[in-house]
Design a protein around this motif. Structure first.
Motif, PDB file in Angstrom:
ATOM      1  N   HIS A  49      30.368  48.251  40.028  1.00  9.68           N
ATOM      2  CA  HIS A  49      30.456  47.980  41.464  1.00  9.68           C
ATOM      3  C   HIS A  49      31.432  48.928  42.163  1.00  9.68           C
ATOM      4  O   HIS A  49      31.250  49.253  43.324  1.00  9.68           O
ATOM      5  CB  HIS A  49      30.900  46.534  41.702  1.00  9.68           C
ATOM      6  N   CYS A  75      26.510  50.645  41.515  1.00 13.68           N
ATOM      7  CA  CYS A  75      26.113  49.699  42.569  1.00 13.68           C
ATOM      8  C   CYS A  75      26.167  50.340  43.948  1.00 13.68           C
ATOM      9  O   CYS A  75      25.310  50.108  44.790  1.00 13.68           O
ATOM     10  CB  CYS A  75      27.004  48.472  42.528  1.00 13.68           C
ATOM     11  N   HIS A  78      31.741  42.260  34.778  1.00 13.48           N
ATOM     12  CA  HIS A  78      31.838  43.557  35.472  1.00 13.48           C
ATOM     13  C   HIS A  78      33.184  43.745  36.151  1.00 13.48           C
ATOM     14  O   HIS A  78      34.024  42.847  36.177  1.00 13.48           O
ATOM     15  CB  HIS A  78      30.637  43.825  36.381  1.00 13.48           C
ATOM     16  N   GLY A 125      23.791  33.818  35.860  1.00 16.50           N
ATOM     17  CA  GLY A 125      25.112  34.158  36.394  1.00 16.50           C
ATOM     18  C   GLY A 125      26.051  32.956  36.359  1.00 16.50           C
ATOM     19  O   GLY A 125      25.622  31.821  36.556  1.00 16.50           O
ATOM     20  N   CYS A 144      25.868  47.213  47.616  1.00 21.77           N
ATOM     21  CA  CYS A 144      26.767  46.183  48.141  1.00 21.77           C
ATOM     22  C   CYS A 144      27.735  46.779  49.157  1.00 21.77           C
ATOM     23  O   CYS A 144      28.767  46.184  49.478  1.00 21.77           O
ATOM     24  CB  CYS A 144      27.487  45.459  47.010  1.00 21.77           C
ATOM     25  N   CYS A 186      25.391  47.215  35.548  1.00 17.80           N
ATOM     26  CA  CYS A 186      25.481  46.238  34.457  1.00 17.80           C
ATOM     27  C   CYS A 186      24.113  45.711  34.023  1.00 17.80           C
ATOM     28  O   CYS A 186      23.799  45.696  32.830  1.00 17.80           O
ATOM     29  CB  CYS A 186      26.401  45.078  34.862  1.00 17.80           C
ATOM     30  N   HIS A 187      23.298  45.295  34.976  1.00 21.09           N
ATOM     31  CA  HIS A 187      22.038  44.641  34.586  1.00 21.09           C
ATOM     32  C   HIS A 187      21.063  45.618  33.936  1.00 21.09           C
ATOM     33  O   HIS A 187      20.282  45.246  33.067  1.00 21.09           O
ATOM     34  CB  HIS A 187      21.397  43.960  35.796  1.00 21.09           C
ATOM     35  N   THR A 210      29.013  37.537  34.787  1.00 22.62           N
ATOM     36  CA  THR A 210      29.715  37.179  36.032  1.00 22.62           C
ATOM     37  C   THR A 210      29.048  37.834  37.238  1.00 22.62           C
ATOM     38  O   THR A 210      29.700  38.480  38.052  1.00 22.62           O
ATOM     39  CB  THR A 210      31.184  37.638  35.994  1.00 22.62           C
ATOM     40  N   ASP A 211      27.765  37.680  37.334  1.00 15.92           N
ATOM     41  CA  ASP A 211      27.051  38.276  38.464  1.00 15.92           C
ATOM     42  C   ASP A 211      25.763  37.505  38.686  1.00 15.92           C
ATOM     43  O   ASP A 211      25.074  37.122  37.725  1.00 15.92           O
ATOM     44  CB  ASP A 211      26.716  39.746  38.166  1.00 15.92           C
ATOM     45  N   SER A 212      25.444  37.272  39.944  1.00 19.62           N
ATOM     46  CA  SER A 212      24.290  36.432  40.257  1.00 19.62           C
ATOM     47  C   SER A 212      22.976  37.022  39.737  1.00 19.62           C
ATOM     48  O   SER A 212      22.056  36.287  39.397  1.00 19.62           O
ATOM     49  CB  SER A 212      24.200  36.201  41.762  1.00 19.62           C
ATOM     50  N   HIS A 213      22.893  38.337  39.652  1.00 18.46           N
ATOM     51  CA  HIS A 213      21.629  38.945  39.216  1.00 18.46           C
ATOM     52  C   HIS A 213      21.484  39.045  37.700  1.00 18.46           C
ATOM     53  O   HIS A 213      20.613  39.772  37.188  1.00 18.46           O
ATOM     54  CB  HIS A 213      21.420  40.305  39.892  1.00 18.46           C
ATOM     55  N   THR A 214      22.311  38.305  36.990  1.00 20.19           N
ATOM     56  CA  THR A 214      22.205  38.243  35.523  1.00 20.19           C
ATOM     57  C   THR A 214      20.843  37.685  35.093  1.00 20.19           C
ATOM     58  O   THR A 214      20.430  37.864  33.943  1.00 20.19           O
ATOM     59  CB  THR A 214      23.382  37.401  34.958  1.00 20.19           C
TER      60      THR A 214
END
Ligand SMILES: CC(C)[C@H](C(=O)O)[C@@H](O)C(=O)O
Ligand code: SF4
Length: 412
Positions: free
Chosen positions: A66, A355, A35, A136, A359, A101-102, A120-124
């Motif tokens: 984002h 997003c 992202h 992620g 965030c 993205c998700h 490249t994101d924790s919520h992957t």
């Protein structure tokens, strides 16, 4: 001994006949997502590592979300770098203003049942909703996948979560995952795979399962998988015969089994400022709130907007209320279904898909001492304004009902 869902996916991918938790294996990556926040770092690392071409441009998805729309001059630089990288290396899957993205990864069919996908994101973890192993990673790992198409992983242990029965009408997938995180605690599933099953899960839409897999990372999970069924196949446009290798194996071994009876679950919120600080909404009734946010990759889907619109139909909100669809597709569907008109008439602000508020990057931030009831996935200090903002996380039903009163209220 049989295999858990994650083991099956890794076995199929590597060609190994049996893998066991703790084993280190190298997998062939089916798809990656990068992202806007991380593209400058990925691009730098990729060239620093000496790569001159992508392993497979068709398998790389670049998504701007984002920073859309930009709210700082510096944000624009990320798009410029992303566009230049896409041009130079022949990326065709670039989404510049289509949504989060998700949401896009499964909605646009990039992440399919049985695939291995990194982002490249924790919520992957979200793509586990369709039975995809997704997780992620950082930008260095991403750069190396871009050059090689491979990634090492340690086979995770699996926690099985069984939810049987029928959820009460005001209890949603969001309440289920919040309760689960409260029971596991924020680190209770660290590097473990969650496998979610049971008749209550069978009854859920893919969108609801997505809410659960999305938030699994808040308990530390490496991934969160649902076995594909007819609903998954319809959503992901695959045939059941092609994914039935993900079935069976009653004798698989789990490191923990957690069982819930759906009828016993209640609407809950995560209270400031930890995601595992879970309390029933009934204990919070009357807490004054300054703002409600309905959206994010956790709860910005059509069913969430439908729920909010149903509750707010003919009502007027008593506090600032902001609604953000998770994607352009959802936005259009919600307009067509009349949900946006209902929400706007009730006094909500509707924003562009992205997003944004989730965030604290573009719009909707709060000031010291204020409280927000939000449907996103994190209530960390400072995420939606100053570090003195109290963030309560709840379902779209709890959020919409509370918006009517300007106070936390048990959802309809
Ligand atoms: C910006 C990004 C790295 C971050 C994440 O990885 O989760 C964001 O999406 C979030 O939700 O906090
Ligand atoms: S909507 Fe929120 S949680 Fe989801 S990817 Fe964007 S910032 Fe992260």
């Amino acid at each position: 001994m049989g295999s858990t869902l994650i083991e099956k996916i890794i076995e199929k991918n590597t060609g190994l006949s049996k893998v066991t938790p703790g084993q280190i294996v190298t997998v062939n990556v089916d798809r990656v997502m990068i992202h806007d926040i991380f593209i400058p770092f990925v691009a730098d690392k990729f060239e620093e590592m000496g790569f001159t071409k992508l392993w497979d441009p068709d398998k790389v998805v670049l998504i701007y979300d984002h920073l859309v729309p930009t709210s700082a001059v510096e944000d624009v630089r990320h798009f410029k770098i992303g566009d230049a990288f896409a041009d130079k290396y022949g990326l065709t899957h670039v989404h510049r203003r289509d949504g989060i993205c998700h949401q896009l990864m499964t909605e646009a069919g990039y992440a399919k049942p049985g695939n291995i996908v990194f982002g490249t994101d924790s919520h992957t973890t979200t793509y586990g909703c369709v039975g995809c192993f997704s997780s992620g990673i950082g930008y260095t790992e991403m750069a190396s996948i871009l050059g090689t198409g491979e990634m090492w992983i340690r086979v995770p242990e699996t926690i099985k979560v069984v939810i049987n029965g029928t959820l009460p009408s005001n209890v949603t997938a969001k309440d289920v995952i919040l309760r689960l995180i409260g029971d596991l605690r924020a680190d209770g599933a660290t590097y473990k795979a969650l496998e979610i099953t049971g008749s209550a899960v069978d009854a859920m839409s893919v969108a609801s399962r997505m809410t659960i897999s999305n938030m699994a990372i808040e308990a530390g999970a490496k991934c969160c998988l649902f076995r594909p069924d007819e609903k998954t196949c319809e959503y992901s446009e695959v045939n059941l015969e092609d994914v039935d290798w993900l079935y069976g194996d009653e004798d698989a071994s789990y490191c923990r089994v957690m069982t819930y009876q759906a009828e016993e679950l209640v609407p809950v919120c995560a209270c400031p400022s930890q995601v595992d600080n879970i309390h029933p909404v009934s204990e919070l009734v009357g807490t004054e709130i300054d703002q409600v946010f309905i959206g994010s990759c956790t709860n910005g889907r059509l069913e969430d907007l439908a729920r909010a619109a149903k509750i707010l139909e003919g009502k007027t909100v008593a506090c600032r209320t902001i609604v953000t669809p998770a994607s352009r597709k959802i936005y259009i569907e919600a307009v067509k279904a009349g949900y946006m008109e209902t929400l706007a008439k009730a006094g909500a602000i509707i924003t562009q898909p992205g997003c944004g508020l989730c965030c604290g990057r573009s719009g909707g931030i709060l000031c010291d001492g204020e409280k927000v009831l939000a449907t996103n996935n994190r209530n960390f200090l400072g995420r939606m304004g100053t570090s003195k903002v109290g963030i309560y996380l709840g379902s779209p039903a709890t959020a919409a009902t509370s918006a009517i009163y300007g106070k936390i209220t048990i959802p309809e």
